[in-house]
Write an enzyme that holds these catalytic residues in place. Structure first.
Site, short mmCIF file in Angstrom:
data_model
loop_
_atom_site.label_atom_id
_atom_site.label_comp_id
_atom_site.label_asym_id
_atom_site.label_seq_id
_atom_site.Cartn_x
_atom_site.Cartn_y
_atom_site.Cartn_z
N PRO A 293 -3.80 3.47 11.38
CA PRO A 293 -3.28 3.91 10.20
C PRO A 293 -3.82 3.34 9.01
O PRO A 293 -3.77 2.00 9.13
CB PRO A 293 -1.87 3.70 10.31
CG PRO A 293 -1.66 2.99 11.74
CD PRO A 293 -3.07 2.76 12.21
N HIS A 294 -3.97 4.00 7.79
CA HIS A 294 -4.44 3.32 6.65
C HIS A 294 -4.34 4.30 5.51
O HIS A 294 -3.80 5.30 5.52
CB HIS A 294 -6.05 3.26 6.81
CG HIS A 294 -6.80 4.64 7.00
ND1 HIS A 294 -7.01 5.21 8.45
CD2 HIS A 294 -7.47 5.33 6.36
CE1 HIS A 294 -7.51 6.21 8.27
NE2 HIS A 294 -7.85 6.28 7.03
#
Length: 93
Positions: A66-67
């Site tokens: 996740p980013h």
């Protein structure tokens, strides 16, 4: 540059307490805020959720990355979390 150069020990979660994708995002955001004290975790959670709406950041084999982008950060911040029981990240696998 190595990931270890970016990762603060306080931002590592050896066993996530989360049981859902959204809980993971919240837990990781809280952890990364130890490394970026000026970062409001709720802003990061929203950025992560917005990115997940575009498509899962689950890349397969039990791994997700996740980013997101948050205004006001002058450097990259990183957190790491592990779940030995696994969490459905809606990835293709």
């Amino acid at each position: 540059m190595k990931v270890s150069d970016l990762l603060n020990k306080r931002s590592v979660i050896l066993e996530l307490g989360a049981t859902s994708k959204m809980e993971v995002l919240e837990e990781l955001a809280r952890a990364v805020s130890f490394d970026a004290e000026s970062l409001d975790p709720s802003l990061l959670v929203e950025a992560l959720r917005e990115r997940e709406r575009l498509g899962s950041t689950g890349i397969g084999d039990g791994v997700a990355i996740p980013h997101g982008k948050v205004q006001g950060l002058d450097r990259m911040v990183v957190s790491f979390g592990r779940s030995t029981s696994g969490i459905d990240f809606e990835s293709m696998d």
